[in-house]
Write an enzyme that holds these catalytic residues in place. Structure first.
Site, short mmCIF file in Angstrom:
data_model
loop_
_atom_site.label_atom_id
_atom_site.label_comp_id
_atom_site.label_asym_id
_atom_site.label_seq_id
_atom_site.Cartn_x
_atom_site.Cartn_y
_atom_site.Cartn_z
N CYS A 43 2.51 -2.04 6.82
CA CYS A 43 3.49 -1.34 5.99
C CYS A 43 4.77 -1.12 6.80
O CYS A 43 4.72 -0.95 8.02
CB CYS A 43 2.92 0.00 5.53
N ASP A 45 6.44 1.43 6.88
CA ASP A 45 6.47 2.84 7.30
C ASP A 45 6.72 2.97 8.81
O ASP A 45 6.02 2.35 9.62
CB ASP A 45 5.12 3.50 6.93
N ARG A 47 6.01 5.07 10.84
CA ARG A 47 4.96 5.72 11.64
C ARG A 47 3.82 4.77 12.02
O ARG A 47 2.85 5.19 12.65
CB ARG A 47 4.41 6.92 10.87
N HIS A 99 -2.31 2.16 5.52
CA HIS A 99 -2.42 3.49 6.13
C HIS A 99 -2.56 4.55 5.05
O HIS A 99 -1.95 4.46 3.99
CB HIS A 99 -1.21 3.78 7.03
N CYS A 102 0.16 6.40 2.38
CA CYS A 102 1.20 5.39 2.15
C CYS A 102 2.05 5.73 0.91
O CYS A 102 1.52 5.85 -0.20
CB CYS A 102 0.56 4.02 1.97
#
Ligand code: CO
Length: 212
Positions: A43, A45, A47, A99, A102
């Site tokens: 992803c 993302d 993080r 994750h 998400c």
């Protein structure tokens, strides 16, 4: 004007210094070639950075990231990355890593209109529809969300195994192995969904190319 972008350039200088202290020939060696064993489909993302969370160094993981770690067969960017990884780099493992928490998966679960993004989210909504019975049966919304994240990874691994040039590799050998993982933002631990595959036996008949 915010100068915060300069933090990145300063950070880069510090990183180069630290890296050279630990391994003086690091850049010299790495600039010659890359031979990553892994392709990471994750992803976007911020993080969930592939190398950091697996304690790996630059040069070890070929990476493709998008919203909700999707394998969409009309995504020429993703398919080109996968093709290069499989045919030229000859990676041994392709990891789809989702994750928990998400945002893309969360958005796809709901009914909010996200404008242009809806078109991407539709692919995730399709996963919900495929597993509607199981997901609707989970009363706790957080648990349903967690399970949806997992099932989305499962479906993306299936979607990878439908790619003809991956099936072509499997005819000649055991690689690449496809894996499905989910990362937890809360404790940093990666869960292996144990769906590793390197054959077409579990795929629907219509997806199997040159089936004997
Ligand atoms: Co995400």
């Amino acid at each position: 004007m915010s100068e915060s972008y300069k933090n990145l350039l300063d950070g880069n200088k510090q990183w180069v210094k630290k890296t050279l202290e630990e391994k003086p020939d690091f850049f010299q060696e790495l600039s010659k070639d890359q031979k990553p064993e892994y392709l990471w489909i994750g992803c976007s993302d911020s993080r969930v950075p592939a190398t950091e969370i697996t304690n790996m160094l630059p040069g070890s993981i070929f990476v493709q990231r998008n919203i909700a770690n999707m394998v969409v067969h009309t995504d020429s960017n993703l398919l080109s990355v996968v093709y290069y990884a499989v045919k030229i780099l000859k990676v041994k493992h392709i990891i789809v890593c989702g994750h928990y928490g998400c945002g893309g998966v969360k958005a796809a679960m709901g009914n909010e209109d996200f404008g242009y993004l809806n078109n991407w989210l539709l692919h995730i909504k399709d996963v919900y529809r495929m597993h509607e019975k199981e997901l609707d049966g989970i009363e706790d919304e957080h648990l349903r969300f967690d399970r949806f994240v997992e099932l989305n990874v499962v479906e993306q691994v299936h979607d990878l195994s439908k790619v003809s040039f991956i099936q072509e590799e499997w005819k000649n050998g055991e690689y690449p192995l496809l894996h499905g993982w989910v990362y937890s933002l809360k404790d940093g631990i990666i869960k292996d969904l144990d769906i590793t595959t390197n054959n077409i036996s579990e795929l629907g008949k219509v997806y199997q190319y040159n089936r004997k």
